[in-house]
Design a protein around this motif. Structure first.
Motif, PDB file in Angstrom:
ATOM      1  N   ASN A 109       0.852  -1.189   0.000  1.00 23.58           N
ATOM      2  CA  ASN A 109       0.000   0.000   0.000  1.00 23.58           C
ATOM      3  C   ASN A 109       0.886   1.236   0.000  1.00 23.58           C
ATOM      4  OD1 ASN A 109       0.778  -0.420   2.890  1.00 23.58           O
ATOM      5  ND2 ASN A 109      -0.437   1.445   3.154  1.00 23.58           N
ATOM      6  N   ASP A 110       0.393   2.302  -0.552  1.00 16.31           N
ATOM      7  CA  ASP A 110       1.123   3.572  -0.534  1.00 16.31           C
ATOM      8  C   ASP A 110       0.207   4.649  -1.080  1.00 16.31           C
ATOM      9  OD1 ASP A 110       2.980   5.595  -0.453  1.00 16.31           O
ATOM     10  OD2 ASP A 110       4.195   4.840  -2.118  1.00 16.31           O
ATOM     11  N   VAL A 111      -0.149   5.602  -0.233  1.00 15.69           N
ATOM     12  CA  VAL A 111      -0.982   6.714  -0.676  1.00 15.69           C
ATOM     13  C   VAL A 111      -0.197   8.027  -0.681  1.00 15.69           C
ATOM     14  CG1 VAL A 111      -3.134   5.631   0.072  1.00 15.69           C
ATOM     15  CG2 VAL A 111      -1.873   7.088   1.676  1.00 15.69           C
ATOM     16  N   GLY A 112       1.113   7.915  -0.479  1.00 16.20           N
ATOM     17  CA  GLY A 112       1.943   9.110  -0.500  1.00 16.20           C
ATOM     18  C   GLY A 112       2.341   9.550   0.891  1.00 16.20           C
ATOM     19  N   ASP A 113       3.576   9.284   1.269  1.00 15.48           N
ATOM     20  CA  ASP A 113       4.088   9.638   2.588  1.00 15.48           C
ATOM     21  C   ASP A 113       5.455  10.288   2.400  1.00 15.48           C
ATOM     22  OD1 ASP A 113       3.934   8.757   5.775  1.00 15.48           O
ATOM     23  OD2 ASP A 113       5.973   8.839   4.986  1.00 15.48           O
ATOM     24  N   PRO A 114       5.672  11.494   2.919  1.00 17.19           N
ATOM     25  CA  PRO A 114       6.948  12.180   2.676  1.00 17.19           C
ATOM     26  C   PRO A 114       8.137  11.429   3.237  1.00 17.19           C
ATOM     27  CG  PRO A 114       5.655  13.329   4.350  1.00 17.19           C
ATOM     28  CD  PRO A 114       4.755  12.303   3.735  1.00 17.19           C
ATOM     29  N   GLY A 115       7.969  10.797   4.410  1.00 18.82           N
ATOM     30  CA  GLY A 115       9.076  10.049   4.983  1.00 18.82           C
ATOM     31  C   GLY A 115       9.460   8.863   4.124  1.00 18.82           C
ATOM     32  N   PHE A 116       8.470   8.182   3.560  1.00 16.56           N
ATOM     33  CA  PHE A 116       8.750   7.044   2.691  1.00 16.56           C
ATOM     34  C   PHE A 116       9.410   7.499   1.394  1.00 16.56           C
ATOM     35  CE2 PHE A 116       7.427   4.267  -0.839  1.00 16.56           C
ATOM     36  CZ  PHE A 116       8.021   3.086  -0.427  1.00 16.56           C
ATOM     37  N   VAL A 117       8.883   8.548   0.787  1.00 15.73           N
ATOM     38  CA  VAL A 117       9.419   9.017  -0.491  1.00 15.73           C
ATOM     39  C   VAL A 117      10.868   9.473  -0.345  1.00 15.73           C
ATOM     40  CG1 VAL A 117       9.242  10.856  -2.225  1.00 15.73           C
ATOM     41  CG2 VAL A 117       7.206   9.563  -1.557  1.00 15.73           C
ATOM     42  N   THR A 118      11.164  10.260   0.674  1.00 11.97           N
ATOM     43  CA  THR A 118      12.543  10.715   0.847  1.00 11.97           C
ATOM     44  C   THR A 118      13.463   9.541   1.170  1.00 11.97           C
ATOM     45  OG1 THR A 118      11.976  11.357   3.145  1.00 11.97           O
ATOM     46  CG2 THR A 118      12.016  13.099   1.473  1.00 11.97           C
ATOM     47  N   SER A 119      12.972   8.557   1.921  1.00 17.38           N
ATOM     48  CA  SER A 119      13.797   7.383   2.212  1.00 17.38           C
ATOM     49  C   SER A 119      14.089   6.584   0.947  1.00 17.38           C
ATOM     50  CB  SER A 119      13.103   6.486   3.240  1.00 17.38           C
ATOM     51  OG  SER A 119      13.077   7.089   4.513  1.00 17.38           O
ATOM     52  N   MET A 120      13.108   6.469   0.076  1.00 15.30           N
ATOM     53  CA  MET A 120      13.317   5.728  -1.167  1.00 15.30           C
ATOM     54  C   MET A 120      14.271   6.479  -2.108  1.00 15.30           C
ATOM     55  SD  MET A 120      11.847   2.791  -1.140  1.00 15.30           S
ATOM     56  CE  MET A 120      11.666   2.342  -2.869  1.00 15.30           C
ATOM     57  N   ILE A 121      14.208   7.788  -2.115  1.00 11.65           N
ATOM     58  CA  ILE A 121      15.161   8.576  -2.901  1.00 11.65           C
ATOM     59  C   ILE A 121      16.568   8.372  -2.342  1.00 11.65           C
ATOM     60  CG2 ILE A 121      15.885  10.935  -3.430  1.00 11.65           C
ATOM     61  CD1 ILE A 121      12.896  11.656  -3.629  1.00 11.65           C
ATOM     62  N   TRP A 122      16.668   8.361  -1.032  1.00 19.77           N
ATOM     63  CA  TRP A 122      17.942   8.096  -0.356  1.00 19.77           C
ATOM     64  C   TRP A 122      18.455   6.717  -0.766  1.00 19.77           C
ATOM     65  CZ3 TRP A 122      18.176   8.656   5.730  1.00 19.77           C
ATOM     66  CH2 TRP A 122      19.460   8.331   6.208  1.00 19.77           C
ATOM     67  N   ASP A 123      17.577   5.712  -0.713  1.00 15.25           N
ATOM     68  CA  ASP A 123      17.949   4.346  -1.075  1.00 15.25           C
ATOM     69  C   ASP A 123      18.441   4.261  -2.517  1.00 15.25           C
ATOM     70  OD1 ASP A 123      17.783   1.294  -0.618  1.00 15.25           O
ATOM     71  OD2 ASP A 123      16.486   1.565  -2.362  1.00 15.25           O
ATOM     72  N   ALA A 124      17.888   5.105  -3.379  1.00 16.37           N
ATOM     73  CA  ALA A 124      18.279   5.112  -4.793  1.00 16.37           C
ATOM     74  C   ALA A 124      19.555   5.901  -5.038  1.00 16.37           C
ATOM     75  CB  ALA A 124      17.144   5.686  -5.638  1.00 16.37           C
ATOM     76  N   GLY A 125      20.179   6.378  -3.963  1.00 11.73           N
ATOM     77  CA  GLY A 125      21.421   7.123  -4.101  1.00 11.73           C
ATOM     78  C   GLY A 125      21.245   8.611  -4.264  1.00 11.73           C
ATOM     79  N   GLY A 126      20.017   9.094  -4.119  1.00 10.79           N
ATOM     80  CA  GLY A 126      19.768  10.517  -4.272  1.00 10.79           C
ATOM     81  C   GLY A 126      20.257  11.335  -3.091  1.00 10.79           C
ATOM     82  N   LYS A 127      20.622  12.562  -3.380  1.00 16.28           N
ATOM     83  CA  LYS A 127      20.990  13.535  -2.344  1.00 16.28           C
ATOM     84  C   LYS A 127      20.372  14.876  -2.735  1.00 16.28           C
ATOM     85  CE  LYS A 127      25.323  11.263  -1.044  1.00 16.28           C
ATOM     86  NZ  LYS A 127      26.801  11.395  -0.906  1.00 16.28           N
ATOM     87  N   PRO A 128      19.035  14.949  -2.656  1.00 10.82           N
ATOM     88  CA  PRO A 128      18.350  16.136  -3.178  1.00 10.82           C
ATOM     89  C   PRO A 128      18.481  17.378  -2.307  1.00 10.82           C
ATOM     90  CG  PRO A 128      16.777  14.651  -2.170  1.00 10.82           C
ATOM     91  CD  PRO A 128      18.091  13.934  -2.170  1.00 10.82           C
ATOM     92  N   PHE A 129      18.883  17.205  -1.056  1.00  6.70           N
ATOM     93  CA  PHE A 129      18.992  18.347  -0.146  1.00  6.70           C
ATOM     94  C   PHE A 129      20.416  18.439   0.391  1.00  6.70           C
ATOM     95  CE2 PHE A 129      14.702  16.396   1.021  1.00  6.70           C
ATOM     96  CZ  PHE A 129      14.022  17.067   0.019  1.00  6.70           C
ATOM     97  N   SER A 130      20.934  19.654   0.426  1.00  3.84           N
ATOM     98  CA  SER A 130      22.220  19.869   1.080  1.00  3.84           C
ATOM     99  C   SER A 130      22.196  21.220   1.774  1.00  3.84           C
ATOM    100  CB  SER A 130      23.383  19.792   0.081  1.00  3.84           C
ATOM    101  OG  SER A 130      23.287  20.818  -0.886  1.00  3.84           O
ATOM    102  N   VAL A 131      22.929  21.298   2.861  1.00  2.00           N
ATOM    103  CA  VAL A 131      22.972  22.526   3.654  1.00  2.00           C
ATOM    104  C   VAL A 131      24.424  22.901   3.887  1.00  2.00           C
ATOM    105  CG1 VAL A 131      22.272  23.661   5.789  1.00  2.00           C
ATOM    106  CG2 VAL A 131      20.837  21.852   4.814  1.00  2.00           C
ATOM    107  N   SER A 132      24.758  24.148   3.600  1.00  2.14           N
ATOM    108  CA  SER A 132      26.092  24.665   3.852  1.00  2.14           C
ATOM    109  C   SER A 132      25.983  25.780   4.873  1.00  2.14           C
ATOM    110  CB  SER A 132      26.708  25.195   2.551  1.00  2.14           C
ATOM    111  OG  SER A 132      27.967  25.791   2.798  1.00  2.14           O
ATOM    112  N   GLY A 133      26.727  25.636   5.982  1.00  2.00           N
ATOM    113  CA  GLY A 133      26.581  26.604   7.056  1.00  2.00           C
ATOM    114  C   GLY A 133      25.214  26.461   7.694  1.00  2.00           C
ATOM    115  N   THR A 134      24.649  27.562   8.109  1.00  2.00           N
ATOM    116  CA  THR A 134      23.348  27.509   8.772  1.00  2.00           C
ATOM    117  C   THR A 134      22.200  28.015   7.909  1.00  2.00           C
ATOM    118  OG1 THR A 134      23.713  29.700   9.740  1.00  2.00           O
ATOM    119  CG2 THR A 134      24.382  27.785  11.053  1.00  2.00           C
ATOM    120  N   THR A 135      22.519  28.645   6.766  1.00  2.00           N
ATOM    121  CA  THR A 135      21.435  29.269   5.997  1.00  2.00           C
ATOM    122  C   THR A 135      21.421  28.928   4.516  1.00  2.00           C
ATOM    123  OG1 THR A 135      22.763  31.268   5.630  1.00  2.00           O
ATOM    124  CG2 THR A 135      21.327  31.241   7.570  1.00  2.00           C
ATOM    125  N   ASN A 136      22.457  28.311   3.983  1.00  2.00           N
ATOM    126  CA  ASN A 136      22.533  28.042   2.546  1.00  2.00           C
ATOM    127  C   ASN A 136      22.028  26.636   2.241  1.00  2.00           C
ATOM    128  OD1 ASN A 136      23.778  30.583   1.867  1.00  2.00           O
ATOM    129  ND2 ASN A 136      25.670  29.781   2.758  1.00  2.00           N
TER     130      ASN A 136
END
Length: 480
Positions: free
Chosen positions: A209-236
């Motif tokens: 089952n899957d109706v759309g869950d942000p935690g699941f989607v980001t985890s699956m992107i992570w599992d696929a080798g994705g790195k869609p978010f990055s943070v440099s310092g405290t504001t970038n």
């Protein structure tokens, strides 16, 4: 833990979330030492903690994990001069809203707070959390995997200690798999094929089952080798929900969504438990904290379920997975007893409390527990006597390092249903929905004082490959 798998689409109080952005540019500098911390050296920090634990004191702990009650009792028995006031301030956004309000007000925060990994950057980058390096706790790094330690080491500050983790695995109903002659999928292409075969044979049954869950989607992107978010310092902040891992997940999951191969039942609902029990939901892709939930919530499935490693995205590829859920414990900068609070964290997550946590059903984060014979050799009858922890501990060692969450992930998750959630409901393209989610989240981040660069693939534009793509909403021109 199960709480991290719940839908995070609960609206967070606007005032509380606004405080994130308002404080983002005024984060305390790295290496600051809280009053009475005993310095940054490991030996002096540990000595100062040991001395503080012998004095009369009290701390307040906000936590929802059921095991913490027994951990507190064991801690107070060992350190009778310390009183621990344990408070369940709610789970997920309920606690985070209260915590952010206290941070903004400058008072009312607990000494210790349980915070899920996805929400940790929100409080770390706003300067609300103590740097545990100041108490010598960075010496514990070797007790955890690099991926787990990376979840609490943010912007070169140790802002928490890992409590539990959720390395992902495939939980499947062997009885259903045998009945429909499904092979345990080695790749995600195999998984899609299994989903089609099962649903064709029995239109009432679905592989998952899957109706759309942000935690699941980001985890699956992570599992696929994705790195869609990055943070440099405290504001970038940089966002790219069309990187290779994001595309890999979306293109695969589109086949399930558009093909009507996902059960439209929400996780943790009564229907969901029923489906897991009667075989109409035949597998789950989730964190290693799931076994206890199956045993307690789906007793009729005893003996039917098994655990397998996550499928790979390419045939023959090395095992790799991601975290789905899990929590850390932190010391708030408002704490009047930071040494005692740090001592409690160490007892709970790297001392006797870690064993209590594991013995009472929590999935441990400590390497020594994960590799112990008692943990590895457990063979629960619910899973047909399979030594499931051998699969789950291997998953813990296969989590891909380098993942980052947004410093406004709590808000981003709250608006997920408006974009990606709609793609599930309308059986439309996930890639387009991820772009919309990115734009909306980035716009919010910019409004809150973050400098957000939002990258896109050139196939989204008519421009030539050498162009510099204008980013809608943000007015920036990053090189892509």
């Amino acid at each position: 833990m199960r709480i991290a798998q719940r839908r995070a689409g609960v609206a967070v109080a606007a005032a509380a979330l606004a405080a994130v952005g308002l404080t983002a540019c005024s984060s305390s500098s790295s290496g600051s030492t809280a009053a009475g911390s005993g310095g940054s050296g490991g030996a002096s920090g540990q000595a100062a903690i040991a001395a503080a634990l012998q004095k009369k004191s009290a701390i307040t702990v906000w936590a929802w994990a059921p095991q913490v009650k027994d951990i507190v009792a064991a801690f107070e028995k060992k350190y009778p001069n310390v009183t621990v006031n344990l408070v369940n301030a709610g789970t997920a956004t309920t606690e985070y809203t209260k915590l952010q309000n206290a941070v903004k007000a400058g008072s009312g925060a607990p000494d210790v707070a349980q915070i899920e990994y996805y929400a940790l950057p929100q409080f770390a980058l706003s300067g609300a959390l103590a740097n545990l390096q100041d108490y010598g706790l960075s010496s514990l790094k070797g007790d955890y995997s690099d991926a787990v330690w990376g979840s609490v080491d943010i912007n070169n500050q140790l802002v928490g200690l890992p409590q539990d983790t959720g390395p992902m695995a495939l939980f499947y109903n062997k009885k259903v798999f045998d009945k429909y002659q499904l092979k345990v999928p080695a790749t995600w292409a195999d998984y899609v094929a299994d989903a089609q075969k099962l649903h064709t044979a029995n239109p009432s049954a679905y592989l998952t089952n899957d109706v759309g869950d942000p935690g699941f989607v980001t985890s699956m992107i992570w599992d696929a080798g994705g790195k869609p978010f990055s943070v440099s310092g405290t504001t970038n902040v940089t966002m790219n929900l069309q990187d290779d891992g994001s595309k890999k997940f979306a293109d695969t999951w589109n086949q399930l969504i558009k093909g009507g191969l996902l059960s439209p039942i929400s996780s943790w609902s009564n229907q969901w438990y029923t489906g897991l029990g009667n075989g109409t939901i035949a597998s789950l892709i989730t964190g290693a904290w799931m076994p206890g939930n199956l045993e307690s919530g789906v007793p009729t499935g005893s003996g039917d379920w098994r655990v397998a490693p996550m499928p790979t995205w390419t045939a023959g590829a090395a095992a790799a997975t991601a975290e789905n859920g899990g929590s850390s414990d932190t010391v708030l900068k408002q704490s009047k007893n930071p040494l005692v609070a740090a001592g409690f964290l160490q007892f709970m997550n790297d001392g006797p409390g870690a064993t209590i946590f594991a013995n009472e059903g929590g999935f441990p984060s400590q390497n020594s527990i994960l590799s112990s014979a008692s943990f590895q050799n457990a063979a629960p009858a619910y899973f047909g006597g399979q030594q499931i922890n051998q699969v789950l501990s291997a998953a813990a060692n296969s989590v891909l390092p380098g993942w980052s969450y947004l410093p406004f992930q709590v808000y981003a998750n709250s608006i997920f249903p408006d974009s990606v959630g709609q793609a599930y409901a309308k059986k439309s393209d996930l890639n387009a929905a991820l772009k919309t989610w990115q734009d909306s989240s980035a716009q919010y981040g910019t409004q809150q004082g973050f400098t957000v660069s939002s990258k896109r693939r050139h196939t989204d534009h008519a421009a030539a490959p050498a162009c510099r793509c204008h980013i809608r909403h943000l007015g920036v021109w990053p090189t892509v």
